[in-house]
Design a protein around this motif. Structure first.
Motif, PDB file in Angstrom:
ATOM      1  N   ALA A 210       0.840  -1.204   0.000  1.00 37.41           N
ATOM      2  CA  ALA A 210       0.000   0.000   0.000  1.00 37.41           C
ATOM      3  C   ALA A 210       0.872   1.249   0.000  1.00 37.41           C
ATOM      4  N   VAL A 211       1.939   1.228   0.778  1.00 35.24           N
ATOM      5  CA  VAL A 211       2.868   2.367   0.802  1.00 35.24           C
ATOM      6  C   VAL A 211       3.461   2.596  -0.585  1.00 35.24           C
ATOM      7  N   THR A 212       3.859   1.505  -1.243  1.00 34.67           N
ATOM      8  CA  THR A 212       4.450   1.633  -2.581  1.00 34.67           C
ATOM      9  C   THR A 212       3.428   2.137  -3.597  1.00 34.67           C
ATOM     10  N   ALA A 213       2.238   1.533  -3.599  1.00 36.41           N
ATOM     11  CA  ALA A 213       1.203   1.955  -4.550  1.00 36.41           C
ATOM     12  C   ALA A 213       0.804   3.409  -4.313  1.00 36.41           C
ATOM     13  N   GLY A 214       0.778   3.821  -3.049  1.00 40.16           N
ATOM     14  CA  GLY A 214       0.478   5.211  -2.753  1.00 40.16           C
ATOM     15  C   GLY A 214       1.580   6.142  -3.223  1.00 40.16           C
ATOM     16  N   ALA A 215       2.825   5.771  -2.961  1.00 38.98           N
ATOM     17  CA  ALA A 215       3.954   6.610  -3.360  1.00 38.98           C
ATOM     18  C   ALA A 215       3.974   6.824  -4.873  1.00 38.98           C
ATOM     19  N   GLU A 216       3.573   5.804  -5.617  1.00 43.72           N
ATOM     20  CA  GLU A 216       3.528   5.936  -7.074  1.00 43.72           C
ATOM     21  C   GLU A 216       2.494   6.966  -7.524  1.00 43.72           C
ATOM     22  N   ARG A 217       1.576   7.312  -6.645  1.00 46.40           N
ATOM     23  CA  ARG A 217       0.560   8.326  -6.938  1.00 46.40           C
ATOM     24  C   ARG A 217       0.764   9.594  -6.112  1.00 46.40           C
ATOM     25  N   GLY A 218       1.963   9.729  -5.573  1.00 47.02           N
ATOM     26  CA  GLY A 218       2.289  10.938  -4.839  1.00 47.02           C
ATOM     27  C   GLY A 218       1.744  10.997  -3.434  1.00 47.02           C
ATOM     28  N   LEU A 219       1.405   9.852  -2.859  1.00 43.39           N
ATOM     29  CA  LEU A 219       0.835   9.789  -1.513  1.00 43.39           C
ATOM     30  C   LEU A 219       1.864   9.200  -0.556  1.00 43.39           C
ATOM     31  N   ASP A 220       1.944   9.743   0.631  1.00 48.09           N
ATOM     32  CA  ASP A 220       2.894   9.253   1.631  1.00 48.09           C
ATOM     33  C   ASP A 220       2.137   8.571   2.761  1.00 48.09           C
TER      34      ASP A 220
ATOM     35  N   ALA B  23      -5.471   1.078  -6.056  1.00 48.95           N
ATOM     36  CA  ALA B  23      -5.175   2.515  -6.009  1.00 48.95           C
ATOM     37  C   ALA B  23      -5.743   3.233  -7.229  1.00 48.95           C
ATOM     38  N   GLU B  24      -5.626   2.615  -8.395  1.00 40.62           N
ATOM     39  CA  GLU B  24      -6.170   3.219  -9.613  1.00 40.62           C
ATOM     40  C   GLU B  24      -7.688   3.332  -9.536  1.00 40.62           C
TER      41      GLU B  24
END
Length: 199
Positions: free
Chosen positions: A54-64, A165-166
């Protein structure tokens, strides 16, 4: 700037709801709201980090999501304008605790779909009143439908988290547009194929 408060609910509060919380904070802020968004899980988990994928998928969308700490869904009252549940079971868990939230509880894709069938939000209508009006127009029966649900990616590979995430970003962008009284972004909320066109 109008404030709006949101509670996002999933199972463990480590995968779907942290992603949705971060997305809503960004989307609502960009739409001109002053958002207050929190998330919780229906299981008894607490004080766990967001899952690595989840952290990785979020980071790919600019989320921390690195600072996320899971929380258990507290007993009512829930002083929020909107509840976003990941599945019908999660919505049911919320309503079992507080049935007065029926017109404020939706699955991510459900709100935008229902909003298409009522007059657009008026300029002088509060966000809370509009959310309630959309809920009152919901047909009798359970909240949401199977196609509205966000699948649980727990235990799945990173690709599953990316799909979640998408999907969340698309569904919540449509929800935000409806709240703001704007046209939906391209690509309607919900599944991209085989969508059931009923309410």
């Amino acid at each position: 700037m109008e404030s709006v408060s949101v509670l996002v609910v999933c199972t463990g509060n480590t995968c779907r709801s942290p992603l949705a919380e971060a997305l809503l904070l960004r989307l609502l802020g960009e739409a001109g709201f002053e958002p207050s968004v929190r998330s919780a899980g229906t299981l008894g988990w607490s004080e766990r980090p967001a899952s690595a994928h989840a952290v990785t998928a979020g980071a790919e969308r600019g989320l921390d999501l690195r600072g996320h700490v899971s929380r258990r869904l507290d007993p009512p009252p829930y002083d929020v304008d909107l509840v976003v549940a990941m599945t019908r079971d999660h919505a049911g868990a919320v309503l079992a605790r507080d049935a007065t939230l029926a017109t404020r509880t939706y699955l991510p894709a459900e709100f935008a779909r229902l909003a298409r069938r009522v007059p657009r939000r008026a300029d002088d209508e509060s966000t809370a009143a509009y959310i309630h009006r959309v809920g009152v127009a919901r047909p009798a029966g359970p909240i949401g439908r199977a196609a509205d649900e966000i699948p649980d990616p727990a235990g799945e590979p990173l690709a599953a988290y990316r799909r979640v995430a998408e999907r969340l970003e698309r569904d919540l962008a449509a929800l935000t547009a409806a709240l703001a009284g704007r046209d939906e972004p391209s690509g309607r909320a919900g599944p991209t194929a085989g969508e059931d066109q009923r309410w």
